[in-house]
Design a protein around this motif. Structure first.
Motif, PDB file in Angstrom:
ATOM      1  N   LEU A   1     -26.163 -51.364  45.563  1.00 20.10           N
ATOM      2  CA  LEU A   1     -26.022 -50.480  44.540  1.00 20.10           C
ATOM      3  C   LEU A   1     -25.439 -49.193  45.186  1.00 20.10           C
ATOM      4  O   LEU A   1     -26.048 -48.786  45.945  1.00 20.10           O
ATOM      5  CB  LEU A   1     -27.263 -50.022  43.823  1.00 20.10           C
ATOM      6  CG  LEU A   1     -27.998 -51.287  43.062  1.00 20.10           C
ATOM      7  CD1 LEU A   1     -29.393 -50.918  42.649  1.00 20.10           C
ATOM      8  CD2 LEU A   1     -27.115 -51.958  41.898  1.00 20.10           C
TER       9      LEU A   1
ATOM     10  N   ASP B   1     -27.788 -62.818  50.312  1.00 21.41           N
ATOM     11  CA  ASP B   1     -27.923 -62.868  48.956  1.00 21.41           C
ATOM     12  C   ASP B   1     -28.682 -61.551  48.441  1.00 21.41           C
ATOM     13  O   ASP B   1     -29.730 -61.605  47.829  1.00 21.41           O
ATOM     14  CB  ASP B   1     -28.918 -64.068  48.524  1.00 21.41           C
ATOM     15  CG  ASP B   1     -28.730 -64.406  47.073  1.00 21.41           C
ATOM     16  OD1 ASP B   1     -27.840 -63.911  46.371  1.00 21.41           O
ATOM     17  OD2 ASP B   1     -29.667 -65.279  46.750  1.00 21.41           O
TER      18      ASP B   1
ATOM     19  N   GLY C   1     -34.336 -59.824  47.483  1.00 17.30           N
ATOM     20  CA  GLY C   1     -33.219 -58.842  47.499  1.00 17.30           C
ATOM     21  C   GLY C   1     -32.857 -58.878  45.903  1.00 17.30           C
ATOM     22  O   GLY C   1     -33.714 -59.246  44.998  1.00 17.30           O
ATOM     23  N   ILE C   2     -31.758 -58.298  45.414  1.00 17.38           N
ATOM     24  CA  ILE C   2     -31.572 -58.121  44.073  1.00 17.38           C
ATOM     25  C   ILE C   2     -30.053 -58.653  43.868  1.00 17.38           C
ATOM     26  O   ILE C   2     -29.206 -58.518  44.928  1.00 17.38           O
ATOM     27  CB  ILE C   2     -31.760 -56.783  43.506  1.00 17.38           C
ATOM     28  CG1 ILE C   2     -30.698 -55.663  44.302  1.00 17.38           C
ATOM     29  CG2 ILE C   2     -33.190 -56.328  43.366  1.00 17.38           C
ATOM     30  CD1 ILE C   2     -30.231 -54.888  43.111  1.00 17.38           C
ATOM     31  N   ARG C   3     -29.921 -59.189  42.848  1.00 17.07           N
ATOM     32  CA  ARG C   3     -28.489 -59.487  42.411  1.00 17.07           C
ATOM     33  C   ARG C   3     -28.464 -58.782  40.901  1.00 17.07           C
ATOM     34  O   ARG C   3     -29.321 -59.076  40.126  1.00 17.07           O
ATOM     35  CB  ARG C   3     -28.041 -60.998  42.143  1.00 17.07           C
ATOM     36  CG  ARG C   3     -27.941 -61.534  43.487  1.00 17.07           C
ATOM     37  CD  ARG C   3     -26.694 -61.313  44.068  1.00 17.07           C
ATOM     38  NE  ARG C   3     -26.296 -62.168  45.248  1.00 17.07           N
ATOM     39  CZ  ARG C   3     -25.397 -61.961  46.145  1.00 17.07           C
ATOM     40  NH1 ARG C   3     -24.514 -60.614  45.736  1.00 17.07           N
ATOM     41  NH2 ARG C   3     -24.925 -62.784  46.861  1.00 17.07           N
ATOM     42  N   ILE C   4     -27.236 -58.275  40.665  1.00 16.65           N
ATOM     43  CA  ILE C   4     -26.931 -57.854  39.384  1.00 16.65           C
ATOM     44  C   ILE C   4     -26.371 -59.175  39.029  1.00 16.65           C
ATOM     45  O   ILE C   4     -25.366 -59.816  39.255  1.00 16.65           O
ATOM     46  CB  ILE C   4     -25.987 -56.591  39.296  1.00 16.65           C
ATOM     47  CG1 ILE C   4     -26.530 -55.564  40.001  1.00 16.65           C
ATOM     48  CG2 ILE C   4     -25.504 -56.291  37.824  1.00 16.65           C
ATOM     49  CD1 ILE C   4     -27.801 -54.915  39.396  1.00 16.65           C
ATOM     50  N   THR C   5     -26.821 -59.353  37.486  1.00 17.56           N
ATOM     51  CA  THR C   5     -26.317 -60.549  36.778  1.00 17.56           C
ATOM     52  C   THR C   5     -25.210 -60.100  35.723  1.00 17.56           C
ATOM     53  O   THR C   5     -25.587 -59.035  35.317  1.00 17.56           O
ATOM     54  CB  THR C   5     -27.302 -61.491  36.206  1.00 17.56           C
ATOM     55  OG1 THR C   5     -28.172 -60.754  35.428  1.00 17.56           O
ATOM     56  CG2 THR C   5     -28.463 -62.071  37.119  1.00 17.56           C
ATOM     57  N   GLY C   6     -24.700 -60.965  35.315  1.00 20.40           N
ATOM     58  CA  GLY C   6     -23.600 -60.581  34.175  1.00 20.40           C
ATOM     59  C   GLY C   6     -22.179 -60.226  34.553  1.00 20.40           C
ATOM     60  O   GLY C   6     -21.475 -60.113  33.665  1.00 20.40           O
ATOM     61  N   ILE C   7     -21.850 -59.863  35.955  1.00 15.77           N
ATOM     62  CA  ILE C   7     -20.708 -59.685  36.414  1.00 15.77           C
ATOM     63  C   ILE C   7     -20.175 -61.043  36.964  1.00 15.77           C
ATOM     64  O   ILE C   7     -20.655 -61.453  37.771  1.00 15.77           O
ATOM     65  CB  ILE C   7     -20.752 -58.790  37.476  1.00 15.77           C
ATOM     66  CG1 ILE C   7     -21.556 -57.306  36.957  1.00 15.77           C
ATOM     67  CG2 ILE C   7     -19.532 -58.159  37.964  1.00 15.77           C
ATOM     68  CD1 ILE C   7     -21.641 -56.252  37.929  1.00 15.77           C
TER      69      ILE C   7
ATOM     70  N   GLY D   1     -20.768 -54.887  46.814  1.00 13.40           N
ATOM     71  CA  GLY D   1     -21.100 -53.497  46.347  1.00 13.40           C
ATOM     72  C   GLY D   1     -20.959 -53.372  44.780  1.00 13.40           C
ATOM     73  O   GLY D   1     -19.783 -54.012  44.093  1.00 13.40           O
ATOM     74  N   ILE D   2     -21.851 -52.764  44.136  1.00 13.56           N
ATOM     75  CA  ILE D   2     -21.824 -52.728  42.785  1.00 13.56           C
ATOM     76  C   ILE D   2     -21.677 -51.242  42.225  1.00 13.56           C
ATOM     77  O   ILE D   2     -22.623 -50.324  42.782  1.00 13.56           O
ATOM     78  CB  ILE D   2     -22.967 -53.292  42.046  1.00 13.56           C
ATOM     79  CG1 ILE D   2     -23.297 -54.651  42.246  1.00 13.56           C
ATOM     80  CG2 ILE D   2     -22.943 -53.062  40.341  1.00 13.56           C
ATOM     81  CD1 ILE D   2     -22.438 -55.612  41.496  1.00 13.56           C
ATOM     82  N   ASP D   3     -21.067 -50.813  41.550  1.00 13.89           N
ATOM     83  CA  ASP D   3     -20.828 -49.333  41.049  1.00 13.89           C
ATOM     84  C   ASP D   3     -22.021 -49.104  40.188  1.00 13.89           C
ATOM     85  O   ASP D   3     -22.086 -49.520  39.186  1.00 13.89           O
ATOM     86  CB  ASP D   3     -19.296 -49.033  40.421  1.00 13.89           C
ATOM     87  CG  ASP D   3     -19.141 -47.604  39.891  1.00 13.89           C
ATOM     88  OD1 ASP D   3     -20.242 -46.817  39.815  1.00 13.89           O
ATOM     89  OD2 ASP D   3     -18.014 -47.182  39.805  1.00 13.89           O
ATOM     90  N   ALA D   4     -22.749 -48.140  40.402  1.00 16.34           N
ATOM     91  CA  ALA D   4     -24.057 -48.226  40.030  1.00 16.34           C
ATOM     92  C   ALA D   4     -24.096 -46.556  39.126  1.00 16.34           C
ATOM     93  O   ALA D   4     -25.120 -46.261  38.703  1.00 16.34           O
ATOM     94  CB  ALA D   4     -25.508 -47.963  40.833  1.00 16.34           C
TER      95      ALA D   4
ATOM     96  N   PRO E   1     -15.944 -56.617  43.402  1.00 19.12           N
ATOM     97  CA  PRO E   1     -16.235 -55.495  42.422  1.00 19.12           C
ATOM     98  C   PRO E   1     -14.985 -54.885  41.827  1.00 19.12           C
ATOM     99  O   PRO E   1     -13.952 -54.860  42.720  1.00 19.12           O
ATOM    100  CB  PRO E   1     -17.305 -54.567  43.034  1.00 19.12           C
ATOM    101  CG  PRO E   1     -16.980 -54.837  44.533  1.00 19.12           C
ATOM    102  CD  PRO E   1     -16.518 -56.346  44.624  1.00 19.12           C
TER     103      PRO E   1
END
Lengths: 227, 227
Positions: free
Chosen positions: A158, A154, A213-219, A181-184, A224
């Motif tokens: 980045l 979870d 851990g971290i999650r980016i929200t809103g996506i 994976g998130i395009d940072a 990705p």
């Protein structure tokens, strides 16, 4: 997985590197563990093959592994980051280098202590020059979660780098390791992932949990953008 | 909410500050909008009272609002951060100051460009001295989400500060604004939240979404540790 990539994980004898190597091998990539000591690399590959029940990984001296790979992943401790890469500069030419280094400064590892260039990956790119496309990724994923290739994790990854194609590759490899994976953005944005690890260590201690851990929200969609 | 706090939101005429002020007033805190121009502050308070349907907020010149408040929240643009606080130094003495400043440098706001001291909140604490307990929070919550006090927000608030009691207060106020505050450690760790905003802006543009945010994973219970 869309295509097979040959990957050398330099420092793949360590916990973070071996976890990634295991997951990529299981996903069908050709993975080599790189170490200064080729016998140590071979032993680590052997151990991982044992866990997979198939001889998918090999070990090599880092120079040889890097020379033969399309993509190189650097998972050595911060103190060894620059010296390791200086010795591989010629064989890294023209390749994509995914740097996982977190600039932790013991003993205060739960306190952000930025390196002189703010980002140790930016410093690495500067040392290597434009001939190597450096991408920053995987700093915030705990090694012990990666260890079990069937365990879902979870945590987002980045991915920062100045080359869009290299970012897309790292995002794809994150997916193949079971991570999002998130395009940072540009390599300068690597500061966030590099400093976040100290905050996650602080949170682990403060909240008495094993693996923040971290999650980016809103996506919305989990996969990705891949380009 | 555990107790009523008197809060002055300096820069509360802006989008971020007014959203926080609205939510805190609705939660029962005594909230004053502070501005250099008291008429502008009063008008902003009036507008928020109209939206709440109750005369809960007041406006004041920042100096007066700060002098009367227990907790001060700073929500001015980065370019005005230091000058605003220099003029309030005497009335800030002994208080807790929650700094929301994000050190964005236009036009490249989607690129991390750290200030000379790495963290603009650390620089603020240094300028104010130990007599003011500075906490960093709320950098990553978008103003337009805060605007509607009934809207739930899928974003955590990283709270960094060198004083544990001040961190606990900011975590409590995050909760009262409908957000989950997370203890992120010493003030130096503010670098993460300050730099993360540029990454979230990059993600918004790249993935064509309105409001990327972050969640810390691995903390089971939603309410954070409160001390």
């Amino acid at each position: 997985m869309t295509e097979t990539t040959s990957i050398c994980v330099v420092g793949g004898t360590g916990a973070e590197g071996s976890g990634l190597a295991l997951r990529w091998a299981k996903a069908g990539h050709r993975v080599t563990i790189g170490s200064r000591d080729p016998a140590k690399a071979a032993a680590a590959a052997e151990e991982l093959n044992g866990r997979l029940g198939r001889p998918l990984l090999s070990g090599a001296a880092s120079r040889d592994g890097v020379a033969a790979a399309e993509v190189v992943v650097l998972t050595v401790p911060y103190a060894a980051q620059m010296s390791t890469v200086e010795g591989l500069k010629d064989v890294l030419a023209g390749k994509i280098l995914i740097d996982v280094t977190v600039p932790l400064v013991p003993p205060k590892v739960s306190r952000v202590q930025l390196p002189p260039a703010d980002s140790c990956v930016v410093a690495l790119q500067a040392a290597l020059g434009e001939g190597v496309r450096v991408v920053s990724a995987f700093q915030n994923v705990s090694a012990h979660k990666l260890k079990d290739p069937d365990k879902s994790i979870d945590c987002d990854v980045l991915v920062a780098g100045d080359d869009k194609e290299a970012r897309a590759l790292a995002i794809r490899l994150a997916g193949d390791a079971g991570l999002r994976g998130i395009d940072a953005g540009p390599l300068a944005n690597s500061v966030v992932a590099e400093s976040l690890t100290s905050v996650l260590i602080w949170i682990n201690r403060t909240y008495k949990i094993p693996d923040a851990g971290i999650r980016i929200t809103g996506i919305d969609a989990v996969p990705p953008a891949s380009s």
